[in-house]
Each structure stands twice: as structure tokens, then as C-alpha cells.
Design a protein around this motif. Structure first.
Motif, PDB file in Angstrom:
ATOM      1  N   GLY A  49      31.580  51.400  49.678  1.00  0.00           N
ATOM      2  CA  GLY A  49      31.263  51.856  48.816  1.00  0.00           C
ATOM      3  C   GLY A  49      32.477  52.156  48.477  1.00  0.00           C
ATOM      4  N   SER A  50      33.719  51.793  48.440  1.00  0.00           N
ATOM      5  CA  SER A  50      35.263  51.455  48.299  1.00  0.00           C
ATOM      6  C   SER A  50      35.270  51.909  46.699  1.00  0.00           C
ATOM      7  CB  SER A  50      35.878  50.240  48.504  1.00  0.00           C
ATOM      8  OG  SER A  50      36.100  50.191  49.890  1.00  0.00           O
ATOM      9  N   LYS A  51      36.055  52.533  46.244  1.00  0.00           N
ATOM     10  CA  LYS A  51      36.439  52.411  45.366  1.00  0.00           C
ATOM     11  C   LYS A  51      38.229  51.420  44.799  1.00  0.00           C
ATOM     12  CE  LYS A  51      35.306  57.394  44.695  1.00  0.00           C
ATOM     13  NZ  LYS A  51      34.920  57.415  46.320  1.00  0.00           N
ATOM     14  N   ASP A  52      38.421  50.801  45.178  1.00  0.00           N
ATOM     15  CA  ASP A  52      39.407  50.198  45.407  1.00  0.00           C
ATOM     16  C   ASP A  52      39.353  47.975  45.842  1.00  0.00           C
ATOM     17  OD1 ASP A  52      39.075  49.509  47.407  1.00  0.00           O
ATOM     18  OD2 ASP A  52      41.062  50.198  48.518  1.00  0.00           O
ATOM     19  N   LYS A  53      39.623  47.145  45.306  1.00  0.00           N
ATOM     20  CA  LYS A  53      39.495  45.876  46.034  1.00  0.00           C
ATOM     21  C   LYS A  53      39.296  45.693  46.895  1.00  0.00           C
ATOM     22  CE  LYS A  53      41.765  44.879  40.888  1.00  0.00           C
ATOM     23  NZ  LYS A  53      43.026  44.249  40.363  1.00  0.00           N
ATOM     24  N   THR A  54      39.104  46.373  48.063  1.00  0.00           N
ATOM     25  CA  THR A  54      38.720  46.053  49.773  1.00  0.00           C
ATOM     26  C   THR A  54      37.528  44.463  49.929  1.00  0.00           C
ATOM     27  OG1 THR A  54      39.071  48.277  50.686  1.00  0.00           O
ATOM     28  CG2 THR A  54      37.765  46.785  51.493  1.00  0.00           C
ATOM     29  N   ALA A  55      36.295  44.835  49.333  1.00  0.00           N
ATOM     30  CA  ALA A  55      35.769  43.393  48.655  1.00  0.00           C
ATOM     31  C   ALA A  55      36.199  42.402  48.823  1.00  0.00           C
ATOM     32  CB  ALA A  55      34.137  43.798  47.922  1.00  0.00           C
ATOM     33  N   GLU A  56      36.860  42.421  47.360  1.00  0.00           N
ATOM     34  CA  GLU A  56      37.369  40.897  46.700  1.00  0.00           C
ATOM     35  C   GLU A  56      38.647  40.515  47.179  1.00  0.00           C
ATOM     36  OE1 GLU A  56      38.422  41.837  42.898  1.00  0.00           O
ATOM     37  OE2 GLU A  56      37.081  43.300  42.209  1.00  0.00           O
ATOM     38  N   ILE A  57      39.603  41.537  48.078  1.00  0.00           N
ATOM     39  CA  ILE A  57      40.300  41.129  48.810  1.00  0.00           C
ATOM     40  C   ILE A  57      40.057  40.760  50.598  1.00  0.00           C
ATOM     41  CG2 ILE A  57      42.339  42.012  50.322  1.00  0.00           C
ATOM     42  CD1 ILE A  57      42.833  43.483  47.949  1.00  0.00           C
ATOM     43  N   ALA A  58      38.626  41.406  51.180  1.00  0.00           N
ATOM     44  CA  ALA A  58      38.565  40.760  52.324  1.00  0.00           C
ATOM     45  C   ALA A  58      37.862  39.617  52.037  1.00  0.00           C
ATOM     46  CB  ALA A  58      37.005  42.085  52.806  1.00  0.00           C
ATOM     47  N   LYS A  59      37.129  39.447  51.446  1.00  0.00           N
ATOM     48  CA  LYS A  59      36.417  37.730  50.657  1.00  0.00           C
ATOM     49  C   LYS A  59      38.138  36.378  50.842  1.00  0.00           C
ATOM     50  CE  LYS A  59      33.227  35.114  47.694  1.00  0.00           C
ATOM     51  NZ  LYS A  59      32.408  35.414  46.730  1.00  0.00           N
ATOM     52  N   SER A  60      38.678  36.658  50.202  1.00  0.00           N
ATOM     53  CA  SER A  60      39.844  36.031  49.831  1.00  0.00           C
ATOM     54  C   SER A  60      40.707  35.642  51.179  1.00  0.00           C
ATOM     55  CB  SER A  60      41.056  36.556  48.527  1.00  0.00           C
ATOM     56  OG  SER A  60      40.119  36.781  47.359  1.00  0.00           O
ATOM     57  N   ALA A  61      40.519  36.651  52.417  1.00  0.00           N
ATOM     58  CA  ALA A  61      41.493  37.225  53.077  1.00  0.00           C
ATOM     59  C   ALA A  61      40.440  35.745  54.045  1.00  0.00           C
ATOM     60  CB  ALA A  61      41.938  37.652  53.778  1.00  0.00           C
ATOM     61  N   GLY A  62      39.218  35.894  53.986  1.00  0.00           N
ATOM     62  CA  GLY A  62      38.818  34.640  54.443  1.00  0.00           C
ATOM     63  C   GLY A  62      37.316  35.410  55.770  1.00  0.00           C
TER      64      GLY A  62
END
Length: 303
Positions: free
Chosen positions: A51-64
Motif C-alpha cells: 500500500g505504498s503512497k509513493d512510486k515503489t511499485a513502478e520503480i520496482a517494475k522498472s528495476a526488473g
């Protein structure tokens, strides 16, 4: 479900507002365990965004990250760990590894907690920061808290636990199929008690631990953590050893009643309310012991 000729290890990272560190930990794991540096097992990285309020999920996806599982709201580290273990099992993992997103546990240490399972020496491995791997001075409240919960977990299970709040751990698929985390707030103590209660081979190994450089810990000074965690620990203990817990609780009440009765006889005093209270103590003590016996029979039949 994918199948591999080599053991399949799924590393899951619970994350809450960790956009500043998540890339580093994912890329470091991939660098150490994939491609030309692959070990004698296949390893994938997934992230549980709690339930992050920042871009954790998007950045994790971009990181691979191989997979991102998102909680719609912040449920707690216990809930994120439960989701990570369930997801790893669904992906066909032979071993699931939990590592935090803050880089306090170096990804290099994953090998240390995976190896005992690969060598069939353990079913559950917990990385201990307090066996010589701590690289900084913890705040006093954390140091005392860690030692207290290590002692309490050891007392409950009979295991020699040095670090009951570690964030680095690994589990064989045998345990993934039967594990239970009953509270969403915390995870480590629950998993140690649960794996012990289910007769898994549980060990600790010394692992390095560094000071946090980004993000915030969910554990803060105060009584919230022990207020939630301690009842959860005894609730889990009661599930596995109800007779032992209720027998001694009932015995204490009976002894208190008998001692009270002896005092009244020796003091030659017999107030009505005193006798009534003593009788209640003795009756309730026997009832507690009876309920413990009943709970033990129910627990035995469920095994």
C-alpha cells in the motif's frame, strides 16, 4: 507454475514507501544471483508493495522485479510477508527468501540462509544480526527490545534464539505449504514459533546488518510493538501447547487459593468474602486446567 532442473528460489521484498532504495536492492540481487553469476539454483525477485503512497511499485517494475503484488492499502509487515510466502509457493518455489527493501541486510547474505536448506540441514533459516554481524550501534530501545524478544521467543520454544526481529529469512517449500501468520503487524516471532510448533528444523546463521540509509522503520520507540506482539506470541504458543500453558496457569490459581485458605486457618480469621474469593480461585484454577486438557485434545486431533 514454472519448473526448473535446478532448485527454484523466490526472493520476496516487502516494501512500503521504499522508492529510494528498492532499485538498489533488486539490481544487486539480480547482479549477484542471475546471469553469469547464477549459483546452483535459479533465483527470481518479486516485490510485495504494502500500500505504498509513493512510486515503489513502478520503480520496482522498472528495476526488473519478476512480479509485483500490490496491497490496496497498508496492511502491515506480517501481511506483506504472508503474501510473499503465498506468492512464492504459487510460483512453484522450492525456497522462499524474505529480505527487506532498505539494504540493511546485504543481498550477499542470501546465500548464507539458502545454503542450509539446499544441503537439507534445515527447513527454516533466520539470519541473526546479533551473532557478530551488526555493523553499527542500535538505539538503546531497539537493543533492549531485540534482546527481550529473543529471550521470550527462546523461553517459549526452547530454541536458542539470538535475534527474534530479523528481516532476513528463508523457508523450504515443506514449510511454505503449512505456515501460518495470524497477525498482520509483525512476522519474525510468529514464524519462529509457528515453524517450531510444526516441527520444522529451525536454525540461525550469522548475517551482516548495516545502518538504514533511506526510508523509515515501522518499529518506533513506545509500547505499541510489545503491546501487539507479546499477546500474539502467547496466542500462538497456546495453539501448539495449550495443556502446558493452561495447566500451569490453573495450577498457580489453585496454589494461590490453597495458600489463602492456610493463611485464614493460621490467622484464625474467616471473613466471608475471603473464603468466597479463595473458593473461586480454586474452582477457576481447575476449570482452566480442564479447558487446557480439552484444547490439547482438539489440537492433537488437528495434527
Amino acid at each position: 507454475m514454472e519448473r526448473f532442473n535446478l532448485p527454484y528460489v523466490v526472493v520476496f521484498i516487502p516494501a512500503y514507501n521504499e522508492e529510494g532504495a528498492i532499485t538498489q536492492v533488486i539490481q544487486k540481487i539480480k547482479e549477484l544471483y542471475q546471469g553469469p553469476n547464477q549459483k546452483d539454483y535459479v533465483l527470481d525477485v518479486i516485490v510485495v508493495d504494502d500500500g505504498s503512497k509513493d512510486k515503489t511499485a513502478e520503480i520496482a517494475k522498472s528495476a526488473g522485479a519478476r512480479k509485483i503484488v500490490i496491497h490496496p492499502y497498508n496492511r502491515g509487515l506480517g501481511a506483506a510477508t504472508r503474501t510473499g510466502m503465498q506468492t512464492a509457493l504459487e510460483m512453484g518455489a522450492d525456497i522462499a527468501v524474505k529480505i527487506d527493501a532498505d539494504m540493511q541486510n546485504p543481498p550477499e547474505e542470501i546465500e548464507k540462509i539458502v545454503r542450509p536448506i539446499l544441503e537439507d540441514r534445515a527447513d527454516c533459516v533466520f539470519g541473526s544480526r546479533l551473532m557478530g554481524g551488526l555493523s553499527y550501534q542500535m538505539p538503546l530501545y531497539r537493543d533492549w527490545g531485540n534482546k527481550f524478544f529473543a529471550w521470550l521467543t527462546s523461553f517459549i520454544t526452547g530454541l536458542k534464539v539470538t535475534d527474534a526481529t530479523t528481516g532476513l529469512m528463508a523457508f523450504d517449500k515443506r514449510y511454505l505449504k503449512v505456515f501460518n501468520i495470524i497477525k498482520d503487524y509483525n512476522e519474525t516471532q510468529q514464524l519462529i514459533i509457528d515453524s517450531w510448533g510444526k516441527h520444522m528444523r529451525v536454525i540461525e546463521v550469522s548475517t551482516a546488518f548495516h545502518e538504514r540509509k533511506s526510508g523509515k522503520s515501522f518499529i518506533k520507540a513506545g509500547f505499541k510493538y510489545p503491546r501487539i506482539v507479546i499477546p500474539t506470541m502467547f496466542r500462538m504458543y497456546a495453539h501448539f501447547k495449550p495443556l502446558r500453558l493452561f495447566f500451569f496457569s490453573g495450577l498457580i490459581m489453585i496454589l494461590a487459593g490453597v495458600l489463602g485458605w492456610i493463611y485464614i486457618i493460621l490467622a484464625d480469621e474467616s471473613p466471608f468474602f475471603g473464603k468466597t474469593a479463595i473458593l473461586i480461585f480454586i474452582i477457576v484454577g481447575f476449570q482452566i486446567m480442564f479447558f487446557g486438557l480439552l484444547a490439547d485434545q482438539i489440537s492433537y486431533r488437528r495434527k
